[in-house]
Structure formats: C-alpha cells, structure tokens
Design a protein around this motif. Structure first.
Motif, PDB file in Angstrom:
ATOM      1  N   ASP A  49       0.848  -1.181   0.000  1.00  0.00           N
ATOM      2  CA  ASP A  49       0.000   0.000   0.000  1.00  0.00           C
ATOM      3  C   ASP A  49       0.892   1.244   0.000  1.00  0.00           C
ATOM      4  N   PHE A  50       1.140   1.767  -1.173  1.00  0.00           N
ATOM      5  CA  PHE A  50       2.075   2.869  -1.364  1.00  0.00           C
ATOM      6  C   PHE A  50       1.611   4.135  -0.656  1.00  0.00           C
ATOM      7  N   LEU A  51       0.322   4.416  -0.710  1.00  0.00           N
ATOM      8  CA  LEU A  51      -0.187   5.643  -0.095  1.00  0.00           C
ATOM      9  C   LEU A  51      -0.071   5.614   1.425  1.00  0.00           C
ATOM     10  N   LYS A  52      -0.258   4.468   2.021  1.00  0.00           N
ATOM     11  CA  LYS A  52      -0.137   4.381   3.479  1.00  0.00           C
ATOM     12  C   LYS A  52       1.302   4.632   3.922  1.00  0.00           C
ATOM     13  N   GLU A  59      -3.984  11.144   2.592  1.00  0.00           N
ATOM     14  CA  GLU A  59      -3.758  10.486   1.302  1.00  0.00           C
ATOM     15  C   GLU A  59      -4.236  11.352   0.140  1.00  0.00           C
ATOM     16  N   ALA A  60      -5.375  11.987   0.287  1.00  0.00           N
ATOM     17  CA  ALA A  60      -5.918  12.816  -0.791  1.00  0.00           C
ATOM     18  C   ALA A  60      -5.007  14.013  -1.056  1.00  0.00           C
TER      19      ALA A  60
END
Length: 72
Positions: A49-52, A59-60
């Motif tokens: 999970d790259f965004l985490k 994240e947005a």
C-alpha cells in the motif's frame, strides 16, 4: 421470452454446456483458484500500500500535490 431470439439461444447454449460438463468443472475450479492466487495472495506480497507508506494521514492531499507537481 421468445425462444428464437438471440439472447435466449445464447443463454440456452451456455446453460446446456455448463449442465453437461464433467471435466470442465475441474478446469473451472483450477481457473478460480489461480485467479484467487493472482489477485489475493500476490497482491499482499508484491503490491504494498504505497499511499499508506508515503502519506499515512492525508492520502488525498498527497495525491493532489503529486498530480500538481507532475503536471508542471
């Protein structure tokens, strides 16, 4: 439903084919197991999970800044 219609004939073809299947059921089971392995198991190991990792809180906002920075 009209028995001479295309949709009825197509449905009847597949329904009859799946009903009389013997070896095909085993092959469908193998296909479903392979799809489960590809989409469930491999996703956990090869697609983290790259965004985490990069933006655990916002994240947005991270995505928005990356899009703006790459567009310039």
């Amino acid at each position: 439903m009209n028995k001479k219609g295309f949709l009825y004939r197509a449905f009847d073809l597949y329904y009859d084919g799946f009903r009389h299947m013997s070896l095909g059921r085993t092959l469908w089971a193998v296909i479903l197991i392979k799809l489960f392995i590809i989409f469930a198991i491999l996703k956990m190991f090869f697609f983290p999970d790259f965004l985490k990792q990069k933006a655990p809180d916002n994240e947005a906002g991270y995505v928005a800044t990356e899009l703006i920075d790459r567009a310039q």
